[in-house]
Design a protein around this motif. Structure first.
Motif, PDB file in Angstrom:
ATOM      1  N   PRO A 275       0.824  -1.212   0.000  1.00 16.74           N
ATOM      2  CA  PRO A 275       0.000   0.000   0.000  1.00 16.74           C
ATOM      3  C   PRO A 275       0.857   1.262   0.000  1.00 16.74           C
ATOM      4  O   PRO A 275       1.980   1.275   0.510  1.00 16.74           O
ATOM      5  N   ASP A 276       0.338   2.317  -0.559  1.00 17.87           N
ATOM      6  CA  ASP A 276       1.003   3.605  -0.456  1.00 17.87           C
ATOM      7  C   ASP A 276       1.119   3.995   1.013  1.00 17.87           C
ATOM      8  O   ASP A 276       0.217   3.741   1.816  1.00 17.87           O
ATOM      9  N   GLY A 277       2.254   4.576   1.379  1.00 19.43           N
ATOM     10  CA  GLY A 277       2.477   5.004   2.760  1.00 19.43           C
ATOM     11  C   GLY A 277       2.888   3.901   3.708  1.00 19.43           C
ATOM     12  O   GLY A 277       3.172   4.180   4.878  1.00 19.43           O
ATOM     13  N   ALA A 278       2.955   2.650   3.247  1.00 17.15           N
ATOM     14  CA  ALA A 278       3.271   1.506   4.114  1.00 17.15           C
ATOM     15  C   ALA A 278       4.784   1.351   4.229  1.00 17.15           C
ATOM     16  O   ALA A 278       5.370   0.361   3.785  1.00 17.15           O
ATOM     17  N   THR A 279       5.426   2.320   4.862  1.00 17.97           N
ATOM     18  CA  THR A 279       6.886   2.420   4.847  1.00 17.97           C
ATOM     19  C   THR A 279       7.588   1.353   5.674  1.00 17.97           C
ATOM     20  O   THR A 279       8.825   1.272   5.634  1.00 17.97           O
ATOM     21  N   LEU A 280       6.853   0.521   6.404  1.00 15.84           N
ATOM     22  CA  LEU A 280       7.497  -0.626   7.040  1.00 15.84           C
ATOM     23  C   LEU A 280       8.104  -1.566   5.998  1.00 15.84           C
ATOM     24  O   LEU A 280       8.988  -2.361   6.312  1.00 15.84           O
ATOM     25  N   HIS A 281       7.642  -1.461   4.756  1.00 16.07           N
ATOM     26  CA  HIS A 281       8.155  -2.298   3.673  1.00 16.07           C
ATOM     27  C   HIS A 281       9.392  -1.708   3.008  1.00 16.07           C
ATOM     28  O   HIS A 281       9.919  -2.304   2.064  1.00 16.07           O
ATOM     29  N   LYS A 282       9.869  -0.555   3.459  1.00 20.42           N
ATOM     30  CA  LYS A 282      10.995   0.062   2.759  1.00 20.42           C
ATOM     31  C   LYS A 282      12.286  -0.684   3.034  1.00 20.42           C
ATOM     32  O   LYS A 282      12.655  -0.943   4.184  1.00 20.42           O
ATOM     33  N   CYS A 283      12.999  -0.997   1.974  1.00 20.23           N
ATOM     34  CA  CYS A 283      14.326  -1.595   2.045  1.00 20.23           C
ATOM     35  C   CYS A 283      15.051  -1.205   0.768  1.00 20.23           C
ATOM     36  O   CYS A 283      14.437  -0.721  -0.188  1.00 20.23           O
ATOM     37  N   ALA A 284      16.342  -1.387   0.764  1.00 25.65           N
ATOM     38  CA  ALA A 284      17.126  -1.067  -0.421  1.00 25.65           C
ATOM     39  C   ALA A 284      18.109  -2.200  -0.690  1.00 25.65           C
ATOM     40  O   ALA A 284      18.881  -2.540   0.206  1.00 25.65           O
ATOM     41  N   PRO A 285      18.076  -2.754  -1.908  1.00 29.68           N
ATOM     42  CA  PRO A 285      17.184  -2.462  -3.024  1.00 29.68           C
ATOM     43  C   PRO A 285      15.715  -2.744  -2.664  1.00 29.68           C
ATOM     44  O   PRO A 285      15.441  -3.443  -1.676  1.00 29.68           O
ATOM     45  N   PRO A 286      14.795  -2.238  -3.460  1.00 25.57           N
ATOM     46  CA  PRO A 286      13.383  -2.338  -3.083  1.00 25.57           C
ATOM     47  C   PRO A 286      12.752  -3.679  -3.450  1.00 25.57           C
ATOM     48  O   PRO A 286      13.287  -4.456  -4.250  1.00 25.57           O
ATOM     49  N   PRO A 316      14.236   2.525  15.530  1.00 24.06           N
ATOM     50  CA  PRO A 316      13.109   3.033  16.309  1.00 24.06           C
ATOM     51  C   PRO A 316      11.913   3.315  15.398  1.00 24.06           C
ATOM     52  O   PRO A 316      12.084   3.793  14.265  1.00 24.06           O
ATOM     53  N   PRO A 317      10.702   3.017  15.843  1.00 25.30           N
ATOM     54  CA  PRO A 317       9.525   3.116  14.957  1.00 25.30           C
ATOM     55  C   PRO A 317       9.344   4.468  14.296  1.00 25.30           C
ATOM     56  O   PRO A 317       8.902   4.542  13.137  1.00 25.30           O
ATOM     57  N   GLU A 318       9.704   5.543  15.004  1.00 26.62           N
ATOM     58  CA  GLU A 318       9.488   6.862  14.410  1.00 26.62           C
ATOM     59  C   GLU A 318      10.326   7.079  13.156  1.00 26.62           C
ATOM     60  O   GLU A 318       9.976   7.900  12.288  1.00 26.62           O
ATOM     61  N   MET A 319      11.431   6.323  13.021  1.00 21.33           N
ATOM     62  CA  MET A 319      12.276   6.485  11.838  1.00 21.33           C
ATOM     63  C   MET A 319      11.642   5.886  10.581  1.00 21.33           C
ATOM     64  O   MET A 319      12.099   6.157   9.471  1.00 21.33           O
ATOM     65  N   ALA A 330      11.786   7.766   5.097  1.00 21.47           N
ATOM     66  CA  ALA A 330      11.767   6.627   6.020  1.00 21.47           C
ATOM     67  C   ALA A 330      13.086   5.874   5.990  1.00 21.47           C
ATOM     68  O   ALA A 330      13.752   5.784   4.947  1.00 21.47           O
ATOM     69  N   TRP A 331      13.458   5.304   7.135  1.00 17.93           N
ATOM     70  CA  TRP A 331      14.627   4.428   7.206  1.00 17.93           C
ATOM     71  C   TRP A 331      14.358   3.166   6.386  1.00 17.93           C
ATOM     72  O   TRP A 331      13.266   2.583   6.450  1.00 17.93           O
ATOM     73  N   GLY A 332      15.353   2.734   5.640  1.00 18.69           N
ATOM     74  CA  GLY A 332      15.206   1.527   4.829  1.00 18.69           C
ATOM     75  C   GLY A 332      15.725   0.304   5.560  1.00 18.69           C
ATOM     76  O   GLY A 332      16.932   0.133   5.707  1.00 18.69           O
ATOM     77  N   GLY A 333      14.846  -0.526   6.015  1.00 14.47           N
ATOM     78  CA  GLY A 333      15.237  -1.751   6.705  1.00 14.47           C
ATOM     79  C   GLY A 333      14.012  -2.497   7.178  1.00 14.47           C
ATOM     80  O   GLY A 333      13.039  -1.884   7.618  1.00 14.47           O
ATOM     81  N   ILE A 334      14.056  -3.829   7.091  1.00 16.01           N
ATOM     82  CA  ILE A 334      12.925  -4.674   7.491  1.00 16.01           C
ATOM     83  C   ILE A 334      13.375  -5.614   8.595  1.00 16.01           C
ATOM     84  O   ILE A 334      14.419  -6.260   8.479  1.00 16.01           O
ATOM     85  N   PRO A 408       8.693  -4.034  18.380  1.00 14.29           N
ATOM     86  CA  PRO A 408       7.850  -5.045  17.733  1.00 14.29           C
ATOM     87  C   PRO A 408       7.004  -4.478  16.603  1.00 14.29           C
ATOM     88  O   PRO A 408       5.777  -4.491  16.619  1.00 14.29           O
ATOM     89  N   VAL A 409       7.696  -3.957  15.580  1.00 16.10           N
ATOM     90  CA  VAL A 409       7.023  -3.477  14.378  1.00 16.10           C
ATOM     91  C   VAL A 409       7.665  -4.157  13.177  1.00 16.10           C
ATOM     92  O   VAL A 409       8.882  -4.310  13.112  1.00 16.10           O
ATOM     93  N   SER A 410       6.843  -4.575  12.238  1.00 10.95           N
ATOM     94  CA  SER A 410       7.338  -5.300  11.078  1.00 10.95           C
ATOM     95  C   SER A 410       6.219  -5.379  10.051  1.00 10.95           C
ATOM     96  O   SER A 410       5.038  -5.479  10.422  1.00 10.95           O
TER      97      SER A 410
END
Length: 452
Positions: A275-286, A316-319, A330-334, A408-410
């Motif tokens: 979904p748009d805005g679902a930045t918990l999925h951000k990682c690099a490469p995408p 931290p979740p705010e990142m 957003a921070w890139g990492g899962i 505990p966010v993922s």
């Protein structure tokens, strides 16, 4: 006194078989038929569960010392134990100081003391100006090195350009240890940047367009040419684009010493459903398309991709900027240590793969990459009695309570999976059993030994 763990599915290098895993002290004594169990053995009946070798994750960001508010040895090793892992290999960045010199490695060792529920090791970092530190790091016990060909997101761990990389490669080749590379080049990313200035950065499609597959393809092409020239062991981390598979397959056919990993998020998620805005999925490469995902699975099937590592990279979740949903900020990492096994098992079973494949991808191959395959990664007599009891037929929905890492966010929360870790044993001792952790801290550092 020996202990016998009974199972209808003991996953060995020779295949999955029924019988008993016989352990004595810290080692596997035998894998035998139940009629061969010694009369003085203590019996543990787990016939409805599979016994897998303890998982090995060679791509983890523990972030300690210096950023324990992100993760840390205590929480990372607890989460890993809950996920069936018995060995983590820590990446040399996102900690302070970065693991780029022997004194910095010693600082990491001091930070880990008395905190680790399972075993750990530390990759060394290859950065812009530490070429003369690489061989001392190898002598001090790191199993290999990690570098970035692009800005890594943290200022202290510098990217390495081609000139600096070529200055480092003779040192790395002399150690015989692998160089793990974040294989993206900045050129293709910079080329598309002007076209994205006015795009909506809450849309996942904007972020995906900002990290084109060409960045990986050009980096991998460069690395293979350097591998051919300098003869070093090359490992490509977190491969996201299947377009690179023919290039990598050809390199392996040529005989180049190249290994490749991909990650659970590339094998589970697909760009079309983020979904748009679902930045918990951000990682690099995408995370790329569903078609790309299926091609990565084919790369695992044919051996072009050797292993699966989590790239567990919490913050931290705010990142993650869930408040704005902006992918560029957003921070890139899962984060995934405690749930990677059921995620991979679910996806693998859908495609006809077995526990034998999973044990190879998540245990044997990563243990071999790090040079610890004579101790861990397979259920064989004489190896360490580190294993996991896995319920392969249990279906459940992942909740925050399943995660166990510091925050505990993922993106995996809410996903329904088949398979659940019942227990994890480290050298014959339970460290995680039925959602409870051992009070004993027996994790050790594993060190590479040059020359054998």
């Amino acid at each position: 006194m020996p202990e016998a763990f009974l199972s209808d599915r003991i996953v060995t290098p020779q295949g999955t078989r029924p019988g008993a895993l016989l352990i004595e002290g810290e080692r596997i004594r035998a894998i035998c038929n139940t009629a061969e169990i010694p009369p003085d053995a203590t019996i543990h009946d787990h016939k409805t569960r599979a016994i897998l070798p303890g998982l090995v994750d060679t791509h983890v960001h523990i972030n300690e010392p210096g950023r324990t508010e992100w993760e840390g040895f205590r929480t990372a090793t607890r989460a890993a134990a809950a996920g069936g892992y018995t060995l983590l290999v820590d990446m040399p960045l996102n900690c302070l100081p970065e693991t780029t010199t022997v004194p910095h490695l010693e600082a990491k060792r001091a930070a880990a003391t008395g905190q680790c529920l399972i075993d750990w090791a530390a990759w060394g970092g290859a950065v812009a100006d530490n070429q003369l530190d690489l061989e001392p790091l190898a002598q001090a016990g790191v199993p290999g090195f990690k570098c970035f060909l692009i800005y890594p997101g943290c200022d202290g761990f510098t990217m390495i350009d081609r000139r600096q990389l070529e200055a480092a490669l003779p040192h790395i080749a002399r150690t015989g240890l692998p160089l793990l590379v974040h294989a993206e080049l900045a050129g293709p990313i910079e080329a598309v940047a002007p076209t994205l200035i006015d795009r909506d950065w809450t849309q996942y499609s904007t972020y995906l367009a900002s990290r084109p597959a060409a960045a990986e393809l050009e980096a991998i092409d460069l690395l293979l040419r350097l591998c051919r020239q300098y003869g070093f062991r090359l490992h490509i981390v977190h491969l996201s684009t299947a377009l690179a598979l023919p290039l990598l397959a050809a390199a392996k056919t040529e005989g180049l010493p190249v290994t490749v990993e991909t990650c659970p998020h590339y094998l589970h998620f697909a760009a079309e459903t983020i979904p748009d805005g679902a930045t918990l999925h951000k990682c690099a490469p995408p995370i790329r398309s569903a078609t790309n995902r299926e091609q990565l699975w084919q790369g695992l099937a044919d051996g072009t991709i050797d292993l699966i590592a989590t790239d567990h990279s919490p913050c931290p979740p705010e990142m993650k900027r869930l408040d704005t949903g902006r992918w560029d900020m957003a921070w890139g990492g899962i984060a995934s240590l405690s749930v990677a096994l059921p995620i991979i098992h679910t996806e693998a079973r859908r495609r006809g793969f077995t526990l034998d494949h999973i044990a190879r991808w998540l245990s044997a191959a990563p243990a071999r990459l790090a040079g610890f395959e004579t101790e861990v990664g397979s259920l064989l007599p004489g190896r360490e009695a580190s294993f996991t009891l896995f319920d392969p037929d249990t279906t459940h929905t992942i909740t925050p309570e399943d995660l166990h890492f510091r925050h505990p966010v993922s993106p995996y929360v809410g996903e329904t999976v088949t398979g659940k870790v019942h227990a994890t044993y480290l050298r014959g001792q339970p460290v995680f059993t039925n959602n409870s952790f051992s009070s004993s801290i027996n994790g050790r550092e594993k060190k590479a030994h040059l020359g054998g």
